[in-house]
Motif scaffolding. Structure first.
Motif, PDB file in Angstrom:
ATOM      1  N   PHE A   2       0.833  -1.202   0.000  1.00 23.44           N
ATOM      2  CA  PHE A   2       0.000   0.000   0.000  1.00 23.44           C
ATOM      3  C   PHE A   2       0.867   1.250   0.000  1.00 23.44           C
ATOM      4  CE2 PHE A   2      -2.888  -3.137   1.885  1.00 23.44           C
ATOM      5  CZ  PHE A   2      -4.024  -2.914   1.122  1.00 23.44           C
ATOM      6  N   ALA A   3       0.423   2.263  -0.753  1.00 20.10           N
ATOM      7  CA  ALA A   3       1.099   3.558  -0.770  1.00 20.10           C
ATOM      8  C   ALA A   3       0.371   4.559   0.113  1.00 20.10           C
ATOM      9  CB  ALA A   3       1.182   4.084  -2.195  1.00 20.10           C
ATOM     10  N   GLY A   4      -0.779   4.198   0.597  1.00 19.96           N
ATOM     11  CA  GLY A   4      -1.585   5.017   1.488  1.00 19.96           C
ATOM     12  C   GLY A   4      -2.499   4.075   2.234  1.00 19.96           C
ATOM     13  N   TYR A   5      -3.564   4.618   2.805  1.00 22.59           N
ATOM     14  CA  TYR A   5      -4.456   3.739   3.562  1.00 22.59           C
ATOM     15  C   TYR A   5      -5.093   2.684   2.663  1.00 22.59           C
ATOM     16  CZ  TYR A   5      -8.130   2.087   6.610  1.00 22.59           C
ATOM     17  OH  TYR A   5      -8.953   1.278   7.343  1.00 22.59           O
ATOM     18  N   LEU A   6      -5.534   3.085   1.477  1.00 19.78           N
ATOM     19  CA  LEU A   6      -6.151   2.134   0.552  1.00 19.78           C
ATOM     20  C   LEU A   6      -5.536   2.136  -0.845  1.00 19.78           C
ATOM     21  CD1 LEU A   6      -9.934   2.553   1.399  1.00 19.78           C
ATOM     22  CD2 LEU A   6      -8.435   0.643   1.971  1.00 19.78           C
ATOM     23  N   LYS A   7      -4.631   3.057  -1.110  1.00 23.70           N
ATOM     24  CA  LYS A   7      -4.035   3.143  -2.445  1.00 23.70           C
ATOM     25  C   LYS A   7      -2.948   2.085  -2.592  1.00 23.70           C
ATOM     26  CE  LYS A   7      -1.802   6.466  -5.557  1.00 23.70           C
ATOM     27  NZ  LYS A   7      -1.326   5.466  -6.403  1.00 23.70           N
ATOM     28  N   HIS A  11       4.542  -0.340  -7.500  1.00 25.35           N
ATOM     29  CA  HIS A  11       5.384  -1.534  -7.595  1.00 25.35           C
ATOM     30  C   HIS A  11       5.823  -1.953  -6.196  1.00 25.35           C
ATOM     31  CE1 HIS A  11       8.246   1.770  -7.409  1.00 25.35           C
ATOM     32  NE2 HIS A  11       9.109   0.899  -6.911  1.00 25.35           N
ATOM     33  N   CYS A  12       6.317  -3.162  -6.103  1.00 17.94           N
ATOM     34  CA  CYS A  12       6.796  -3.712  -4.832  1.00 17.94           C
ATOM     35  C   CYS A  12       8.172  -3.126  -4.522  1.00 17.94           C
ATOM     36  CB  CYS A  12       6.873  -5.229  -4.908  1.00 17.94           C
ATOM     37  SG  CYS A  12       7.536  -6.001  -3.414  1.00 17.94           S
ATOM     38  N   ASP A  13       8.372  -2.691  -3.281  1.00 17.68           N
ATOM     39  CA  ASP A  13       9.659  -2.133  -2.887  1.00 17.68           C
ATOM     40  C   ASP A  13      10.737  -3.208  -2.771  1.00 17.68           C
ATOM     41  OD1 ASP A  13       8.587   0.406  -2.756  1.00 17.68           O
ATOM     42  OD2 ASP A  13       8.091   0.242  -0.619  1.00 17.68           O
ATOM     43  N   VAL A  14      10.345  -4.452  -2.546  1.00 20.96           N
ATOM     44  CA  VAL A  14      11.316  -5.526  -2.346  1.00 20.96           C
ATOM     45  C   VAL A  14      11.715  -6.178  -3.664  1.00 20.96           C
ATOM     46  CG1 VAL A  14      11.709  -7.746  -1.213  1.00 20.96           C
ATOM     47  CG2 VAL A  14      10.433  -5.958  -0.030  1.00 20.96           C
ATOM     48  N   CYS A  15      10.728  -6.642  -4.441  1.00 18.90           N
ATOM     49  CA  CYS A  15      11.039  -7.398  -5.663  1.00 18.90           C
ATOM     50  C   CYS A  15      10.795  -6.611  -6.947  1.00 18.90           C
ATOM     51  CB  CYS A  15      10.237  -8.696  -5.697  1.00 18.90           C
ATOM     52  SG  CYS A  15       8.470  -8.426  -5.901  1.00 18.90           S
ATOM     53  N   LEU A  17       8.042  -5.839  -8.393  1.00 17.40           N
ATOM     54  CA  LEU A  17       6.916  -6.320  -9.190  1.00 17.40           C
ATOM     55  C   LEU A  17       5.985  -5.157  -9.502  1.00 17.40           C
ATOM     56  CD1 LEU A  17       5.148  -8.668 -10.340  1.00 17.40           C
ATOM     57  CD2 LEU A  17       4.089  -8.776  -8.079  1.00 17.40           C
ATOM     58  N   ASP A  18       5.587  -5.029 -10.752  1.00 12.70           N
ATOM     59  CA  ASP A  18       4.655  -3.973 -11.162  1.00 12.70           C
ATOM     60  C   ASP A  18       3.247  -4.357 -10.724  1.00 12.70           C
ATOM     61  OD1 ASP A  18       3.448  -1.800 -12.363  1.00 12.70           O
ATOM     62  OD2 ASP A  18       3.436  -2.713 -14.354  1.00 12.70           O
ATOM     63  N   PHE A  19       2.595  -3.494  -9.955  1.00 13.80           N
ATOM     64  CA  PHE A  19       1.254  -3.765  -9.454  1.00 13.80           C
ATOM     65  C   PHE A  19       0.166  -3.234 -10.375  1.00 13.80           C
ATOM     66  CE2 PHE A  19       2.871  -3.703  -4.810  1.00 13.80           C
ATOM     67  CZ  PHE A  19       3.263  -5.030  -4.918  1.00 13.80           C
ATOM     68  N   GLY A  20       0.511  -2.863 -11.590  1.00  9.91           N
ATOM     69  CA  GLY A  20      -0.459  -2.309 -12.527  1.00  9.91           C
ATOM     70  C   GLY A  20      -1.559  -3.284 -12.912  1.00  9.91           C
ATOM     71  N   PHE A  21      -1.339  -4.566 -12.711  1.00  4.52           N
ATOM     72  CA  PHE A  21      -2.322  -5.585 -13.090  1.00  4.52           C
ATOM     73  C   PHE A  21      -3.511  -5.638 -12.152  1.00  4.52           C
ATOM     74  CE2 PHE A  21       0.442  -7.595 -10.038  1.00  4.52           C
ATOM     75  CZ  PHE A  21      -0.438  -8.281  -9.225  1.00  4.52           C
ATOM     76  N   ALA A  22      -3.375  -5.152 -10.963  1.00  2.42           N
ATOM     77  CA  ALA A  22      -4.393  -5.374  -9.933  1.00  2.42           C
ATOM     78  C   ALA A  22      -5.346  -4.190  -9.807  1.00  2.42           C
ATOM     79  CB  ALA A  22      -3.734  -5.630  -8.592  1.00  2.42           C
TER      80      ALA A  22
END
Length: 99
Positions: A2-7, A11-15, A17-22
């Motif tokens: 999460f980048a905010g409470y619900l946003k 992308h993942c800070d660790v791996c 991974l692009d979260f654009g799919f979700a």
């Protein structure tokens, strides 16, 4: 995740991974309304039948409880739906031009 409470983050800070799919859409809100409704409506009806308090008592009791339940459950439910989308490779429906 999460980048905010619900946003959802980009992308993942660790791996990385692009979260654009979700996109969970309104799914988490719908799933939160059911337990919140049961947790509030049933006790409110029982209180009304048993004591018949004034409306301000209902507002004082049930509005904060409803808000608390929804805010506590919304983020975990969104996270679960996000994880399920990733696990099952869920995407938007696409229609083929073949007949």
């Amino acid at each position: 995740m999460f980048a905010g409470y619900l946003k959802i983050a980009d992308h993942c800070d660790v791996c990385d991974l692009d979260f654009g799919f979700a996109d969970a859409g309104d799914g988490p809100a719908v799933l939160v309304m059911f337990p919140a409704g049961f947790a509030v409506v049933i006790p409110a009806l029982l209180l009304e039948v048993a004591v018949q308090p004034p409306i301000w008592v209902h507002m004082t009791l049930w509005l904060p409880l409803t808000l608390a339940i929804c805010l506590l459950l919304l983020r975990p439910f969104k996270g679960v739906l996000f994880a399920l989308q990733y696990k099952h490779a869920a995407e938007e429906a696409r229609f083929n031009d073949e007949h």
